[in-house]
Write an enzyme that holds these catalytic residues in place. Structure first.
Site, short mmCIF file in Angstrom:
data_model
loop_
_atom_site.label_atom_id
_atom_site.label_comp_id
_atom_site.label_asym_id
_atom_site.label_seq_id
_atom_site.Cartn_x
_atom_site.Cartn_y
_atom_site.Cartn_z
N ARG A 22 -8.49 -0.04 4.88
CA ARG A 22 -7.75 1.03 4.62
C ARG A 22 -6.60 0.64 3.93
O ARG A 22 -5.82 1.11 2.88
CB ARG A 22 -7.29 2.14 5.45
CG ARG A 22 -8.42 3.12 5.75
CD ARG A 22 -7.87 4.24 6.54
NE ARG A 22 -6.42 4.50 5.94
CZ ARG A 22 -5.30 4.84 6.95
NH1 ARG A 22 -5.79 5.20 8.29
NH2 ARG A 22 -4.33 5.27 6.32
N CYS A 42 -3.93 13.37 13.29
CA CYS A 42 -4.50 11.82 13.33
C CYS A 42 -4.45 11.22 14.48
O CYS A 42 -3.68 11.51 15.45
CB CYS A 42 -4.32 11.05 12.12
SG CYS A 42 -2.95 10.40 12.31
N ARG A 87 0.65 15.28 12.78
CA ARG A 87 1.55 14.94 11.40
C ARG A 87 1.61 16.02 10.60
O ARG A 87 0.98 16.32 9.69
CB ARG A 87 0.79 13.61 10.87
CG ARG A 87 0.36 12.62 11.69
CD ARG A 87 -0.04 11.35 10.99
NE ARG A 87 0.69 10.85 10.12
CZ ARG A 87 0.44 9.73 9.47
NH1 ARG A 87 -0.68 9.22 9.38
NH2 ARG A 87 1.32 9.31 8.62
N PRO A 88 2.62 16.87 11.19
CA PRO A 88 3.07 17.95 10.38
C PRO A 88 3.58 17.65 9.04
O PRO A 88 4.09 16.50 8.68
CB PRO A 88 4.20 18.55 11.11
CG PRO A 88 4.64 17.51 11.86
CD PRO A 88 3.82 16.46 12.16
N ASP A 138 5.04 0.83 11.87
CA ASP A 138 3.96 0.22 11.36
C ASP A 138 3.69 -1.03 11.79
O ASP A 138 2.69 -1.95 11.44
CB ASP A 138 3.90 0.31 10.05
CG ASP A 138 3.62 1.59 9.32
OD1 ASP A 138 3.38 2.47 10.11
OD2 ASP A 138 3.93 1.94 8.44
N LYS A 171 0.88 -1.35 -0.01
CA LYS A 171 -0.05 0.04 0.04
C LYS A 171 0.77 1.18 0.07
O LYS A 171 0.57 2.23 -0.56
CB LYS A 171 -0.95 0.09 1.20
CG LYS A 171 -1.59 1.26 1.72
CD LYS A 171 -2.44 1.39 2.92
CE LYS A 171 -1.39 1.60 4.12
NZ LYS A 171 -1.28 3.04 4.50
N ASN A 172 1.81 1.23 0.92
CA ASN A 172 2.90 2.52 0.91
C ASN A 172 3.49 2.77 -0.36
O ASN A 172 4.22 3.80 -0.18
CB ASN A 172 3.11 2.71 2.42
CG ASN A 172 2.73 2.73 3.50
OD1 ASN A 172 1.33 2.98 3.45
ND2 ASN A 172 2.84 2.55 4.82
N1 EPU Z 1 7.23 14.73 10.32
C1 EPU Z 1 7.53 16.13 10.81
N2 EPU Z 1 7.61 16.86 9.84
C2 EPU Z 1 7.05 16.44 8.40
C3 EPU Z 1 6.67 15.25 8.03
C4 EPU Z 1 6.81 14.43 9.28
O1 EPU Z 1 8.02 16.18 11.89
O2 EPU Z 1 7.05 17.40 7.59
C5 EPU Z 1 7.46 13.71 11.45
C6 EPU Z 1 6.37 12.87 11.78
O3 EPU Z 1 5.34 13.66 12.86
C7 EPU Z 1 6.95 11.48 12.51
C8 EPU Z 1 8.02 11.25 11.49
O4 EPU Z 1 8.44 12.74 10.93
O5 EPU Z 1 7.12 11.83 13.84
C9 EPU Z 1 8.03 10.31 10.47
O6 EPU Z 1 6.84 10.56 9.58
P1 EPU Z 1 6.73 10.36 8.01
O7 EPU Z 1 6.65 11.75 7.37
O8 EPU Z 1 7.77 9.40 7.68
O9 EPU Z 1 5.22 9.64 7.86
P2 EPU Z 1 4.45 9.72 6.50
O10 EPU Z 1 5.44 9.91 5.41
O11 EPU Z 1 3.48 10.77 6.62
C10 EPU Z 1 4.65 7.16 6.21
C11 EPU Z 1 3.74 5.81 6.06
C12 EPU Z 1 3.05 5.64 7.52
C13 EPU Z 1 4.45 5.43 8.35
C14 EPU Z 1 5.34 6.37 8.44
C15 EPU Z 1 6.72 6.08 9.15
C16 EPU Z 1 2.73 6.13 3.96
C17 EPU Z 1 1.67 6.33 3.13
N3 EPU Z 1 2.65 6.38 5.24
O12 EPU Z 1 3.67 8.00 6.62
O13 EPU Z 1 2.54 4.54 7.24
O14 EPU Z 1 3.96 5.09 9.73
O15 EPU Z 1 5.66 6.78 6.93
O16 EPU Z 1 7.25 4.88 8.61
O17 EPU Z 1 3.73 5.66 3.58
C18 EPU Z 1 0.59 2.98 7.69
O18 EPU Z 1 0.65 2.41 6.83
O19 EPU Z 1 -0.17 2.67 8.81
C19 EPU Z 1 1.19 4.33 8.27
C20 EPU Z 1 0.79 5.01 8.98
#
Ligand code: EPU
Length: 423
Positions: free
Chosen positions: A402, A115, A120-121, A310, A22-23
């Site tokens: 999802r 969420c 989730r910034p 995850d 999915k990701n």
């Molecule tokens: N963060 C920041 N600033 C940003 C973006 C992120 O501070 O601009 C922080 C987040 O708050 C968090 C950390 O950085 O503490 C990592 O977040 P990341 O941005 O890597 O998360 P994401 O890219 O939004 C993806 C996966 C998530 C998975 C995370 C971490 C997808 C679609 N989603 O999210 O998957 O938990 O990486 O590995 O790829 C799931 O599949 O259940 C899921 C939530």
């Protein structure tokens, strides 16, 4: 709304196929917006998140056909505004921002809220895109991001945040940089296999990206992308979730279509607990044999190749009935412990404090009506239900739909006793 009834006590055995990731699929589908030629993407899991992404692409002007896991997309001409009604349903829709900006010179995407797994910034996404010359405004809950007159320009950007690198932030900057003039260097990039799969997809279309899968990605800007066929990598989190089911109530469960190279940290913890994890020689099929006397373990989540956040909820479910004390620390999403309160209602002995769960294995859990709160928390409740005495009813199943393709069918194939019913 559907709910799942899990009758505890069945022993799992047999084999299933793991779906495409999915990701990996979500950013790959978003990346299709960079190209005006026909693209074919195989093994896209049929889950609601990929359906939302397809709907978003449709609403941007793309033509999408979907059948048996294969998606054909042609984004001949697209608009720059992603509709709030669809975007708000899935946080990952933020990854259309990079491709829209690169292709049309502007992207209007609603600002994702927090969420249940934490704040989730998107500051790092914006930092990266601004480094390429884009300017950002916020209006009516939307981010409006605009490329400069002469287009985006390559730059060096460090994407390290307080909790480590950002996966979708790395994807967004990498996608935008494909059409930026000159060279872009992303330092502290996310090294997840899903980021590498996206880079492979883009490179197959003609992009020039090196280093994806490491902490430093270098992108040479180009001016157009062409047609391609791509097969999405296996879902390592779905595989880990079924490995967890095998470790709880299995008697030899085989998962086909996995990728051993992506499973390192996940395998290691099962082995530390005493479960036997056996791959075939090609590394695309694994059998898990439950330990006779499993022991607890400690996990601390970390960016890839560390232990995935995850998978922590599912592993907490394993530890709930593993003798001894186990410790689960989430450094990426320290508030991601909603599943623990529900598992405690099933008799689990878990104390959560400051981003850490201390789990004291109990002999058995007892069934209870429980509520799914997010995708992985719901998977953990299904796992807990497999070993509980009685019938566990998990409501708000849409969370699990999802990200897990046909989870009830796959569990039935492994001889679990589960029923999907309407609420
Ligand atoms: N963060 C920041 N600033 C940003 C973006 C992120 O501070 O601009 C922080 C987040 O708050 C968090 C950390 O950085 O503490 C990592 O977040 P990341 O941005 O890597 O998360 P994401 O890219 O939004 C993806 C996966 C998530 C998975 C995370 C971490 C997808 C679609 N989603 O999210 O998957 O938990 O990486 O590995 O790829 C799931 O599949 O259940 C899921 C939530």
């Amino acid at each position: 709304m559907d709910k799942l009834i899990v009758h505890g006590g069945a022993t799992l055995r047999g084999s299933i196929n793991i779906s495409g990731s999915k990701n990996a699929s979500l950013p790959i589908l978003a990346a299709s917006l960079l190209c005006d030629q026909e693209l074919i993407i195989r093994r896209v899991p049929d889950v609601s998140d990929t359906n939302y992404m397809v709907q978003i692409i449709n609403s941007l002007g793309g033509e999408v056909e979907r059948s048996s896991g294969t998606i054909r997309i042609c984004n001949k001409s697209i608009i720059d505004t992603a509709p709030y009604d669809l975007v708000r349903r899935m946080r990952a829709s933020i990854c259309v921002m990079g491709p829209l900006l690169a292709r049309t010179g502007r992207a209007i995407v609603s600002l994702p809220g927090g969420c249940v797994i934490g704040d989730r910034p998107v500051d790092l996404h914006l930092k990266g895109l601004e480094a390429l010359g884009a300017t950002t405004e916020f209006e009516g809950g939307n981010i409006i991001i605009t490329a400069p007159k002469g287009g985006l320009k390559g730059a060096e950007v460090n994407l390290r945040g307080t909790h480590g690198p950002t996966v979708l932030g790395t994807d967004n900057v990498m996608m935008a940089a494909v059409f930026a003039e000159g060279t872009t260097v992303i330092e502290s990039a996310a090294a997840e296999p899903e980021v590498e799969d996206l880079a492979n997809f883009l490179n197959a279309m003609g992009a020039k990206i090196e280093g994806a899968g490491t902490r430093r990605i270098v992108i040479q800007g180009i001016t157009s992308l062409g047609s391609v066929e791509h097969t999405v990598i296996p879902d390592r989190i779905e595989a880990g979730t079924f490995m967890a089911a095998a470790a709880i109530v299995g008697e030899g469960v085989t998962l086909h279509r996995v990728c051993r190279a992506h499973m390192g940290a996940i395998n290691e913890i099962f082995e530390v607990c005493g479960h036997r994890v056996e791959y075939n020689t090609t590394g695309d099929s694994v059998t898990v044999y439950r330990a006779e006397n499993p022991v607890g373990a400690e996990i601390t989540t970390a960016p890839y190749p560390g232990y995935p956040t995850d998978m922590q909820a599912q592993m907490t479910a394993v530890f709930a009935t593993t003798p001894g004390i186990s410790v689960v620390k989430d450094t990426i999403f320290p508030q991601r412990f909603m599943h623990c309160a529900e598992m405690k209602r099933m008799g689990a002995d878990i104390r959560v404090d400051n981003g850490t769960a201390i789990v004291k294995g109990v002999k058995e859990l007892s069934a209870a009506p429980v509520m799914a709160s997010d995708l992985r928390a719901s998977a953990a409740l299904v796992l807990a239900g497999l070993t509980a005495r009685g019938a566990t009813t998990i409501s708000r199943l849409y969370h699990i739909d999802r990200g897990y393709e046909n989870i009830d069918e796959k569990l039935l194939q492994l001889h679990a006793r589960v029923e999907r019913v309407k609420e």
